[in-house]
Design a protein around this motif. Structure first.
Motif, short mmCIF file in Angstrom:
data_model
loop_
_atom_site.label_atom_id
_atom_site.label_comp_id
_atom_site.label_asym_id
_atom_site.label_seq_id
_atom_site.Cartn_x
_atom_site.Cartn_y
_atom_site.Cartn_z
N GLU A 295 0.94 -1.05 0.03
CA GLU A 295 0.04 0.01 0.01
C GLU A 295 0.75 1.24 -0.10
OE1 GLU A 295 -3.46 1.97 0.08
OE2 GLU A 295 -3.45 -0.22 -0.02
N GLY A 296 0.48 2.14 -0.92
CA GLY A 296 1.44 3.41 -0.86
C GLY A 296 2.68 3.35 -1.73
N SER A 297 3.03 2.53 -2.22
CA SER A 297 4.11 2.07 -2.96
C SER A 297 3.89 1.52 -4.39
CB SER A 297 5.17 0.57 -2.33
OG SER A 297 5.45 1.36 -1.15
N TRP A 298 4.74 1.58 -5.22
CA TRP A 298 4.97 1.03 -6.53
C TRP A 298 4.81 -0.43 -6.35
CZ3 TRP A 298 6.19 3.53 -11.45
CH2 TRP A 298 6.43 4.86 -11.40
N GLY B 277 8.90 4.22 -1.23
CA GLY B 277 8.04 3.27 -2.19
C GLY B 277 8.45 2.63 -3.20
N PHE B 278 9.93 2.35 -3.28
CA PHE B 278 10.49 1.85 -4.68
C PHE B 278 11.25 0.62 -3.86
CE2 PHE B 278 9.91 5.96 -6.28
CZ PHE B 278 9.51 5.72 -7.53
N ALA C 159 10.24 -8.55 -1.22
CA ALA C 159 9.22 -7.97 -0.36
C ALA C 159 9.55 -7.27 0.71
CB ALA C 159 8.30 -9.11 -0.01
N GLU C 160 10.67 -8.10 1.42
CA GLU C 160 11.31 -7.29 2.60
C GLU C 160 11.86 -6.00 2.25
OE1 GLU C 160 13.30 -10.73 3.99
OE2 GLU C 160 11.45 -11.24 5.44
N LEU C 161 12.66 -5.85 1.07
CA LEU C 161 13.24 -4.92 0.44
C LEU C 161 12.13 -3.64 0.41
CD1 LEU C 161 15.67 -6.23 -2.09
CD2 LEU C 161 16.26 -4.59 -0.01
N LEU C 162 11.15 -3.88 -0.30
CA LEU C 162 9.92 -2.96 -0.68
C LEU C 162 9.39 -2.66 0.81
CD1 LEU C 162 8.37 -1.44 -2.69
CD2 LEU C 162 6.88 -3.38 -2.76
N ALA C 163 9.48 -3.51 1.63
CA ALA C 163 8.76 -2.97 3.23
C ALA C 163 9.52 -2.12 3.73
CB ALA C 163 8.48 -4.49 4.07
N THR D 96 1.38 3.77 -7.98
CA THR D 96 0.11 4.35 -7.36
C THR D 96 -0.30 5.34 -8.04
OG1 THR D 96 0.88 5.97 -5.76
CG2 THR D 96 0.96 3.48 -5.06
N LEU D 97 -1.86 5.43 -7.80
CA LEU D 97 -2.41 6.67 -8.45
C LEU D 97 -1.80 7.93 -8.08
CD1 LEU D 97 -6.19 5.50 -8.46
CD2 LEU D 97 -4.83 5.51 -10.26
N ASP D 98 -1.64 8.13 -6.87
CA ASP D 98 -0.70 9.44 -6.08
C ASP D 98 0.67 9.51 -6.73
OD1 ASP D 98 -2.94 9.41 -4.31
OD2 ASP D 98 -1.86 8.24 -2.73
N HIS D 99 1.22 8.53 -7.35
CA HIS D 99 2.54 8.89 -7.95
C HIS D 99 2.46 9.12 -9.33
CE1 HIS D 99 4.23 6.06 -4.81
NE2 HIS D 99 5.20 6.92 -4.74
#
Length: 140
Positions: A80-83, A111-112, A102-106, A132-135
């Motif tokens: 959520e909130g990330s690419w 968000g990258f 997944a742990e890197l993204l976490a 995300t739509l926000d990005h």
């Protein structure tokens, strides 16, 4: 293993924890030349990913098809909130790489998923990085 999509409250990328990261594995993948036999290689990748995530805060789910059939076994990593990231050309033993990604993204503050820190399978196998739509307004 569930087949629904992850849900949770909205939050900023800086506040995300590993529990906010989900690996979605295509359990129907058979690979570009694989047989229609069951269990399919994608199911074995899903099981390998579940084993690799055991004891971690990474959520693992599976879906019937990610529509990436010509690119081998496929999975996505979502937060959520990330690419979001879609990977192909995976093997039945790529579960550990997916959990590491997944742990890197976490742990990412922006968000990258950092490219240089990714396992090789996630460097070579990147199919798409989805904002995300926000990005969407940031890179215009």
């Amino acid at each position: 293993m569930t087949t629904d999509s992850p849900a949770g409250p909205a939050h900023s990328p800086a506040s995300a924890a590993a529990t906010d990261v989900t690996v979605v594995v295509c359990h129907s993948c058979r690979g570009p030349d694989g047989p229609d036999d069951f269990p399919r290689p994608g199911s074995r990748l899903a099981e390998d990913t579940l084993r690799a995530a055991d004891g971690s805060a990474v959520s693992v789910r599976s879906v019937g098809c990610l529509g990436n059939c010509k690119r081998g076994l496929s999975a996505a990593i979502l937060r959520e909130g990330s690419w979001s990231y879609v990977f192909g050309w995976l093997t039945e033993q790529s579960g550990g790489d997916l959990v590491a990604g997944a742990e890197l993204l976490a742990s990412s503050q922006d968000g990258f998923m950092p490219f240089r820190a990714r396992p090789d399978a996630l460097k070579r196998g990147l199919i798409a990085r989805i904002p995300t739509l926000d990005h969407l307004g940031e890179d215009q």
